[in-house]
Motif scaffolding. Structure first.
Motif, PDB file in Angstrom:
ATOM      1  N   ILE A 127      -4.105  39.487 -55.983  1.00 36.74           N
ATOM      2  CA  ILE A 127      -5.542  39.719 -56.177  1.00 36.74           C
ATOM      3  C   ILE A 127      -6.167  40.316 -54.919  1.00 36.74           C
ATOM      4  CG2 ILE A 127      -7.769  38.580 -56.539  1.00 36.74           C
ATOM      5  CD1 ILE A 127      -6.272  36.587 -58.363  1.00 36.74           C
ATOM      6  N   LEU A 128      -5.833  39.763 -53.757  1.00 34.47           N
ATOM      7  CA  LEU A 128      -6.368  40.293 -52.498  1.00 34.47           C
ATOM      8  C   LEU A 128      -5.945  41.752 -52.300  1.00 34.47           C
ATOM      9  CD1 LEU A 128      -5.802  37.348 -49.976  1.00 34.47           C
ATOM     10  CD2 LEU A 128      -7.877  37.910 -51.243  1.00 34.47           C
ATOM     11  N   ALA A 129      -4.671  42.032 -52.566  1.00 30.83           N
ATOM     12  CA  ALA A 129      -4.168  43.397 -52.390  1.00 30.83           C
ATOM     13  C   ALA A 129      -4.865  44.358 -53.344  1.00 30.83           C
ATOM     14  CB  ALA A 129      -2.654  43.433 -52.609  1.00 30.83           C
ATOM     15  N   ALA A 130      -5.068  43.929 -54.594  1.00 30.60           N
ATOM     16  CA  ALA A 130      -5.738  44.784 -55.574  1.00 30.60           C
ATOM     17  C   ALA A 130      -7.181  45.063 -55.166  1.00 30.60           C
ATOM     18  CB  ALA A 130      -5.682  44.126 -56.947  1.00 30.60           C
ATOM     19  N   LEU A 131      -7.875  44.037 -54.686  1.00 30.82           N
ATOM     20  CA  LEU A 131      -9.256  44.221 -54.232  1.00 30.82           C
ATOM     21  C   LEU A 131      -9.321  45.143 -53.027  1.00 30.82           C
ATOM     22  CD1 LEU A 131     -10.617  40.561 -54.553  1.00 30.82           C
ATOM     23  CD2 LEU A 131     -11.418  42.549 -55.847  1.00 30.82           C
ATOM     24  N   LEU A 132      -8.361  45.001 -52.117  1.00 33.24           N
ATOM     25  CA  LEU A 132      -8.353  45.841 -50.932  1.00 33.24           C
ATOM     26  C   LEU A 132      -8.133  47.307 -51.303  1.00 33.24           C
ATOM     27  CD1 LEU A 132      -6.863  44.827 -47.558  1.00 33.24           C
ATOM     28  CD2 LEU A 132      -6.574  47.158 -48.357  1.00 33.24           C
ATOM     29  N   VAL A 133      -7.201  47.555 -52.216  1.00 31.63           N
ATOM     30  CA  VAL A 133      -6.958  48.934 -52.667  1.00 31.63           C
ATOM     31  C   VAL A 133      -8.208  49.478 -53.351  1.00 31.63           C
ATOM     32  CG1 VAL A 133      -5.634  50.374 -54.263  1.00 31.63           C
ATOM     33  CG2 VAL A 133      -4.459  48.671 -52.854  1.00 31.63           C
ATOM     34  N   TRP A 134      -8.846  48.652 -54.174  1.00 31.56           N
ATOM     35  CA  TRP A 134     -10.071  49.079 -54.876  1.00 31.56           C
ATOM     36  C   TRP A 134     -11.175  49.443 -53.885  1.00 31.56           C
ATOM     37  CZ3 TRP A 134     -14.759  46.120 -55.155  1.00 31.56           C
ATOM     38  CH2 TRP A 134     -15.743  46.723 -55.959  1.00 31.56           C
ATOM     39  N   ARG A 135     -11.306  48.659 -52.815  1.00 32.55           N
ATOM     40  CA  ARG A 135     -12.331  48.940 -51.814  1.00 32.55           C
ATOM     41  C   ARG A 135     -12.050  50.228 -51.040  1.00 32.55           C
ATOM     42  NH1 ARG A 135     -17.349  46.969 -51.656  1.00 32.55           N
ATOM     43  NH2 ARG A 135     -17.386  46.697 -49.387  1.00 32.55           N
ATOM     44  N   HIS A 136     -10.821  50.671 -51.090  1.00 35.91           N
ATOM     45  CA  HIS A 136     -10.445  51.910 -50.401  1.00 35.91           C
ATOM     46  C   HIS A 136     -10.408  53.113 -51.353  1.00 35.91           C
ATOM     47  CE1 HIS A 136      -9.207  49.234 -47.118  1.00 35.91           C
ATOM     48  NE2 HIS A 136      -9.143  50.310 -46.344  1.00 35.91           N
ATOM     49  N   LYS A 137     -11.057  52.991 -52.499  1.00 35.01           N
ATOM     50  CA  LYS A 137     -10.969  54.077 -53.485  1.00 35.01           C
ATOM     51  C   LYS A 137     -11.520  55.399 -52.959  1.00 35.01           C
ATOM     52  CE  LYS A 137     -15.137  52.469 -55.958  1.00 35.01           C
ATOM     53  NZ  LYS A 137     -15.400  51.324 -55.039  1.00 35.01           N
TER      54      LYS A 137
ATOM     55  N   GLN B 296     -24.585  60.857 -44.519  1.00 38.93           N
ATOM     56  CA  GLN B 296     -25.396  61.874 -45.209  1.00 38.93           C
ATOM     57  C   GLN B 296     -24.733  63.240 -45.214  1.00 38.93           C
ATOM     58  OE1 GLN B 296     -26.247  60.109 -42.526  1.00 38.93           O
ATOM     59  NE2 GLN B 296     -27.532  61.240 -41.078  1.00 38.93           N
ATOM     60  N   ASP B 297     -23.713  63.417 -44.330  1.00 42.16           N
ATOM     61  CA  ASP B 297     -23.027  64.708 -44.269  1.00 42.16           C
ATOM     62  C   ASP B 297     -21.784  64.753 -45.151  1.00 42.16           C
ATOM     63  OD1 ASP B 297     -24.888  65.595 -42.451  1.00 42.16           O
ATOM     64  OD2 ASP B 297     -23.718  64.938 -40.717  1.00 42.16           O
ATOM     65  N   MET B 298     -21.422  63.618 -45.732  1.00 37.78           N
ATOM     66  CA  MET B 298     -20.217  63.557 -46.523  1.00 37.78           C
ATOM     67  C   MET B 298     -20.430  64.187 -47.895  1.00 37.78           C
ATOM     68  SD  MET B 298     -18.783  59.744 -45.690  1.00 37.78           S
ATOM     69  CE  MET B 298     -18.310  59.276 -44.034  1.00 37.78           C
ATOM     70  N   PRO B 299     -19.392  64.817 -48.476  1.00 37.85           N
ATOM     71  CA  PRO B 299     -19.527  65.371 -49.808  1.00 37.85           C
ATOM     72  C   PRO B 299     -19.648  64.269 -50.844  1.00 37.85           C
ATOM     73  CG  PRO B 299     -17.251  65.487 -49.068  1.00 37.85           C
ATOM     74  CD  PRO B 299     -18.061  65.044 -47.890  1.00 37.85           C
ATOM     75  N   PRO B 300     -20.255  64.524 -51.996  1.00 38.98           N
ATOM     76  CA  PRO B 300     -20.378  63.521 -53.047  1.00 38.98           C
ATOM     77  C   PRO B 300     -19.008  63.033 -53.491  1.00 38.98           C
ATOM     78  CG  PRO B 300     -21.745  65.425 -53.514  1.00 38.98           C
ATOM     79  CD  PRO B 300     -20.872  65.818 -52.370  1.00 38.98           C
ATOM     80  N   GLU B 301     -18.914  61.733 -53.799  1.00 41.95           N
ATOM     81  CA  GLU B 301     -17.640  61.162 -54.233  1.00 41.95           C
ATOM     82  C   GLU B 301     -17.678  60.867 -55.730  1.00 41.95           C
ATOM     83  OE1 GLU B 301     -17.132  57.800 -51.784  1.00 41.95           O
ATOM     84  OE2 GLU B 301     -16.638  58.927 -49.998  1.00 41.95           O
TER      85      GLU B 301
END
Length: 208
Positions: free
Chosen positions: A171-181, A203-208
Motif C-alpha cells: 500500500i505504501l509503495a502504491a501510494l508513493l508511485v501514485w504521488r509521483h504521477k 507557474q512556468d511548468m507546462p500543464p499536466e
C-alpha cells in the motif's frame, strides 16, 4: 479506543510537514511556492540551504520511524493485532501526504516511508535505501530513484516481513508511485529535472 487513538495520533504526527516547518525556522520561502512545489527535502535543497534540507529529511524520516516503532512496541500490550499496527504505518504516511495542519498539501512521502520501513525491519530499510542510492548514482534523478525503490520494496518486504506487513508495504509503495504521477509523465517526456539543475517555478511548468 486504543485503535482510534493510535490511528489519529499517527495521522497527526504525519501531518507535521517538516519541509514547511524547517523552512519557516530558517527564514526560507515556503517550499510549496518554488521549484517543484513539493514540500520535501529535495525541494528545500533547491534554496541552497543544505542544513535545512538535511533537517527536513531526517525529521520526515524520524516521524515515520517514531510512529511505527511505538506501534510495534506498545501494540501488543494494548491488545492490538498486526493489522492495526500496520494501519498505524499507513496512517502516518497519509498524514504526510495530506497534512491537516497545512491545508492537506503534503509531500510525496519518500523519507517518511523510509522511516516506517526502517522501524519494521532495519534490513528492509537498508535494502530500500541501497536501491535508491544505486539508482541515484546512475541517473542523478531523485524521483526516478524513489520510483525504482518503491517498485523493489514489496520484493524486499517478502523476504523479512509477515504477510500483514507485506500488505502495508504494498500500500505504501502504491501510494508513493501514485504521488509521483507527475514525475512519471515528465520522465516519459524526458523533462524531469536532475539533481543539481534548477527546476522551473510551478507557474512556468507546462500543464499536466
Amino acid at each position: 479506543m486504543a485503535t482510534i487513538a493510535l490511528l489519529v495520533s499517527a495521522y497527526l504526527v504525519g501531518s507535521l510537514s517538516f519541509a514547511v516547518i524547517v523552512s519557516r525556522l530558517f527564514g526560507l520561502p515556503d517550499p510549496r511556492s518554488y521549484g517543484s512545489g513539493n514540500p520535501g527535502a529535495t525541494n528545500v535543497l533547491r534554496t541552497g540551504h543544505r542544513a535545512a534540507a538535511a533537517l527536513t529529511l531526517v525529521a520526515d524520516a524520524a516521524k515515520g520511524w517514531l510512529v511505527m516503532a511505538a506501534a510495534l512496541h506498545y501494540g501488543p500490550a494494548w491488545g492490538l493485532s498486526d493489522a492495526w499496527v500496520a494501519a498505524a504505518g499507513i496512517a502516518v504516511f497519509l498524514g504526510h501526504l495530506f497534512p491537516v495542519f497545512f491545508g492537506f498539501q503534503g509531500g510525496k512521502g519518500v523519507a517518511t516511508a523510509f522511516g516506517i520501513l526502517l522501524a519494521v525491519s532495519p534490513w528492509l530499510g537498508l535494502s530500500v535505501a541501497g536501491s535508491w542510492l544505486i539508482t541515484f548514482a546512475m541517473f542523478r534523478i531523485s524521483s526516478l530513484s524513489a520510483l525504482v525503490a518503491a517498485l523493489f520494496t514489496p520484493l524486499f518486504a517478502a523476504l523479512w516481513l509477515k504477510p500483514t506487513f507485506v500488505g502495508m508495504v504494498i500500500i505504501l509503495a502504491a501510494l508513493l508511485v501514485w504521488r509521483h504521477k507527475s514525475n512519471i509523465r515528465k520522465l516519459l517526456r524526458g523533462e524531469e529535472t536532475g539533481f543539481g539543475k534548477p527546476a522551473p517555478r510551478p507557474q512556468d511548468m507546462p500543464p499536466e
